[in-house]
Motif scaffolding. Structure first.
Motif, PDB file in Angstrom:
ATOM      1  N   ALA A 198       1.838  44.979  55.322  1.00  0.00           N
ATOM      2  CA  ALA A 198       0.612  45.576  55.324  1.00  0.00           C
ATOM      3  C   ALA A 198      -0.444  44.868  56.191  1.00  0.00           C
ATOM      4  CB  ALA A 198       0.246  45.911  53.842  1.00  0.00           C
ATOM      5  N   ARG A 199      -0.395  43.478  56.072  1.00  0.00           N
ATOM      6  CA  ARG A 199      -1.348  42.801  56.704  1.00  0.00           C
ATOM      7  C   ARG A 199      -1.366  42.986  58.435  1.00  0.00           C
ATOM      8  NH1 ARG A 199      -5.809  40.242  55.448  1.00  0.00           N
ATOM      9  NH2 ARG A 199      -5.001  39.479  53.539  1.00  0.00           N
ATOM     10  N   VAL A 200       0.044  42.974  58.770  1.00  0.00           N
ATOM     11  CA  VAL A 200       0.204  43.325  60.205  1.00  0.00           C
ATOM     12  C   VAL A 200       0.094  44.481  60.786  1.00  0.00           C
ATOM     13  CG1 VAL A 200       1.280  40.848  60.371  1.00  0.00           C
ATOM     14  CG2 VAL A 200       2.766  42.968  59.917  1.00  0.00           C
ATOM     15  N   GLY A 201      -0.026  45.257  59.742  1.00  0.00           N
ATOM     16  CA  GLY A 201      -0.231  46.794  60.068  1.00  0.00           C
ATOM     17  C   GLY A 201       1.134  47.514  60.351  1.00  0.00           C
ATOM     18  N   MET A 202       2.098  47.001  59.872  1.00  0.00           N
ATOM     19  CA  MET A 202       3.592  47.510  59.678  1.00  0.00           C
ATOM     20  C   MET A 202       4.017  48.422  58.756  1.00  0.00           C
ATOM     21  SD  MET A 202       5.908  44.239  61.236  1.00  0.00           S
ATOM     22  CE  MET A 202       7.399  45.425  61.160  1.00  0.00           C
ATOM     23  N   LEU A 203       3.031  48.345  57.673  1.00  0.00           N
ATOM     24  CA  LEU A 203       3.427  49.244  56.424  1.00  0.00           C
ATOM     25  C   LEU A 203       1.918  49.588  55.979  1.00  0.00           C
ATOM     26  CD1 LEU A 203       5.809  50.238  54.920  1.00  0.00           C
ATOM     27  CD2 LEU A 203       5.500  48.518  53.517  1.00  0.00           C
ATOM     28  N   SER A 204       1.802  50.861  55.427  1.00  0.00           N
ATOM     29  CA  SER A 204       0.650  51.181  54.730  1.00  0.00           C
ATOM     30  C   SER A 204       0.997  51.607  53.125  1.00  0.00           C
ATOM     31  CB  SER A 204       0.039  52.557  55.472  1.00  0.00           C
ATOM     32  OG  SER A 204       0.918  53.608  55.557  1.00  0.00           O
ATOM     33  N   SER A 205      -0.231  51.869  52.481  1.00  0.00           N
ATOM     34  CA  SER A 205       0.163  52.046  50.910  1.00  0.00           C
ATOM     35  C   SER A 205       0.424  53.432  51.123  1.00  0.00           C
ATOM     36  CB  SER A 205      -1.220  51.732  50.284  1.00  0.00           C
ATOM     37  OG  SER A 205      -2.334  52.576  50.945  1.00  0.00           O
ATOM     38  N   GLN A 206       0.024  54.413  51.890  1.00  0.00           N
ATOM     39  CA  GLN A 206       0.435  55.907  51.959  1.00  0.00           C
ATOM     40  C   GLN A 206       1.706  56.096  51.985  1.00  0.00           C
ATOM     41  OE1 GLN A 206      -1.475  58.313  50.983  1.00  0.00           O
ATOM     42  NE2 GLN A 206       0.198  59.780  51.493  1.00  0.00           N
ATOM     43  N   ALA A 207       2.341  55.202  53.163  1.00  0.00           N
ATOM     44  CA  ALA A 207       3.821  55.200  53.661  1.00  0.00           C
ATOM     45  C   ALA A 207       4.604  54.768  52.197  1.00  0.00           C
ATOM     46  CB  ALA A 207       4.147  54.407  54.463  1.00  0.00           C
ATOM     47  N   LEU A 208       4.229  53.786  51.361  1.00  0.00           N
ATOM     48  CA  LEU A 208       4.774  53.332  50.203  1.00  0.00           C
ATOM     49  C   LEU A 208       4.827  54.413  49.152  1.00  0.00           C
ATOM     50  CD1 LEU A 208       3.427  49.619  50.065  1.00  0.00           C
ATOM     51  CD2 LEU A 208       5.839  50.424  50.562  1.00  0.00           C
ATOM     52  N   VAL A 209       3.641  55.055  49.031  1.00  0.00           N
ATOM     53  CA  VAL A 209       3.586  56.293  48.068  1.00  0.00           C
ATOM     54  C   VAL A 209       4.682  57.356  48.210  1.00  0.00           C
ATOM     55  CG1 VAL A 209       2.245  57.986  47.166  1.00  0.00           C
ATOM     56  CG2 VAL A 209       1.296  55.910  47.278  1.00  0.00           C
ATOM     57  N   GLU A 210       4.765  57.501  49.729  1.00  0.00           N
ATOM     58  CA  GLU A 210       5.513  58.909  50.028  1.00  0.00           C
ATOM     59  C   GLU A 210       6.971  58.346  49.803  1.00  0.00           C
ATOM     60  OE1 GLU A 210       4.411  59.307  54.231  1.00  0.00           O
ATOM     61  OE2 GLU A 210       2.369  60.412  53.652  1.00  0.00           O
ATOM     62  N   LYS A 211       7.291  57.040  49.891  1.00  0.00           N
ATOM     63  CA  LYS A 211       8.753  56.786  49.822  1.00  0.00           C
ATOM     64  C   LYS A 211       9.142  56.246  48.233  1.00  0.00           C
ATOM     65  CE  LYS A 211       9.654  57.123  54.239  1.00  0.00           C
ATOM     66  NZ  LYS A 211       8.235  57.789  54.540  1.00  0.00           N
ATOM     67  N   ARG A 212       8.284  56.663  47.376  1.00  0.00           N
ATOM     68  CA  ARG A 212       8.395  56.001  46.049  1.00  0.00           C
ATOM     69  C   ARG A 212       9.886  56.533  45.657  1.00  0.00           C
ATOM     70  NH1 ARG A 212       3.825  57.461  43.767  1.00  0.00           N
ATOM     71  NH2 ARG A 212       3.032  55.538  43.438  1.00  0.00           N
ATOM     72  N   LYS A 213      10.048  58.126  45.816  1.00  0.00           N
ATOM     73  CA  LYS A 213      11.384  58.425  44.987  1.00  0.00           C
ATOM     74  C   LYS A 213      12.461  57.624  45.812  1.00  0.00           C
ATOM     75  CE  LYS A 213       9.492  63.132  44.252  1.00  0.00           C
ATOM     76  NZ  LYS A 213       9.670  64.493  44.400  1.00  0.00           N
ATOM     77  N   TRP A 214      12.600  57.428  46.911  1.00  0.00           N
ATOM     78  CA  TRP A 214      13.720  56.733  47.873  1.00  0.00           C
ATOM     79  C   TRP A 214      13.755  55.353  47.207  1.00  0.00           C
ATOM     80  CZ3 TRP A 214      17.451  59.210  50.026  1.00  0.00           C
ATOM     81  CH2 TRP A 214      17.168  60.311  50.744  1.00  0.00           C
TER      82      TRP A 214
END
Length: 285
Positions: A198-214
């Motif tokens: 997340a610090r380097v911009g490769m991941l966002s909190s929204q993406a983590l929320v969307e992939k929660r089920k997986w």
């Protein structure tokens, strides 16, 4: 080849040699630290192994058995020796990890900007702390629970049934507890990895929320692969993984808010500098 091209090659080769010398020095410190820690752990290997057997004794108490009668065996002459070597290597790596991580950081730090070094340093400190938290959870809770589960399968001898007792081998017990420690320690690095991304911009909190089920499904699959085939350790690893995933989402949101505040402060500072430069331009005109 022209003289200028030769000079350019020689100039580029000089920093490369300096980096290689620096890398060799860092490797020597890391290997030396691991070797000293290995010798220390091998000298106290039996004491360390007895320390790792304590959760087994707790499990025997939970099962209503005498903890003083805990017995482990080895069936090959060299088995316990190699078990001690394996234990010394594992303990040496754990003890030497702060030194190794420090050497890695000192090697890559000169190539980082100051803000990048300041951002990387907290994760370097958090990583061993989270690993120790996972290892402590294994030692004080999950290993006794797993051994209690296996002890419950024992069978008392009667006229109608044969006696079945649990006599684990020293190598197999060590492999079990090392697998659990490694699995939990690895899983507890999840907030560190996601926060760095997340610090380097490769991941966002929204993406983590969307992939929660997986993520929940993957957590149970990984737990089934990394842990022994018993439901206690598998569920015990999957649940902390899911909790740490939620912690990762929260951490990613904090980082995004921090980056947004830094961006607004930078834009405000740049705007103030532009306003400060305009009177000087007008007066000079």
């Amino acid at each position: 080849m022209s003289v200028s091209e030769k000079d350019e090659i020689e100039q580029s080769a000089a920093p490369l040699m300096e980096h290689l010398i620096e890398l060799r020095r860092r490797l020597m410190w890391s290997i030396g630290g691991f070797f000293v820690a290995f010798l220390f752990c091998f000298f106290f290997a039996k004491q360390l192994f007895n320390l790792l057997v304590i959760p087994f004794k707790w499990a025997t108490q939970w099962a209503g058995l005498d903890p003083h009668k805990v017995e482990l065996i080895y069936t090959a002459p060299q088995e316990f020796f190699f078990t001690q070597v394996k234990l010394a290597m594992f303990g040496g790596m754990v003890i030497a990890f702060p030194l190794i991580a420090t050497q890695i950081y000192k090697f890559i730090a000169p190539g980082l900007y100051k803000n990048e070094r300041n951002a990387f340093l907290p994760f370097l400190i958090a990583s061993p702390i989270l690993f120790l938290m996972g290892a402590s959870l294994v030692y004080f809770f999950f290993t006794p629970m797993v051994m209690w589960f296996f002890l419950a399968m024992q069978q008392a001898g009667t006229d109608d049934q044969v006696q079945i007792s649990l006599l684990p081998k020293v190598s197999e017990y060590l492999s079990l507890i090392m697998t659990l420690i490694f699995s939990f320690g690895l899983v507890f690095q999840l907030p560190v990895v996601t926060s760095l991304m997340a610090r380097v911009g490769m991941l966002s909190s929204q993406a983590l929320v969307e992939k929660r089920k997986w993520a929940i499904v993957i957590a149970f699959v990984v737990a089934a692969i990394l842990t022994p085939p018993d439901p206690i350790s598998q569920i015990g690893l999957a649940i902390p993984t899911i909790i740490l995933y939620e912690v990762s989402i929260w951490s990613a949101r904090l980082i995004e808010r921090s980056k947004e505040r830094e961006r607004l402060a930078r834009e405000k500072r740049e705007a103030a500098e532009e306003v400060a430069e305009k009177p000087a331009d007008v007066s000079s005109a």
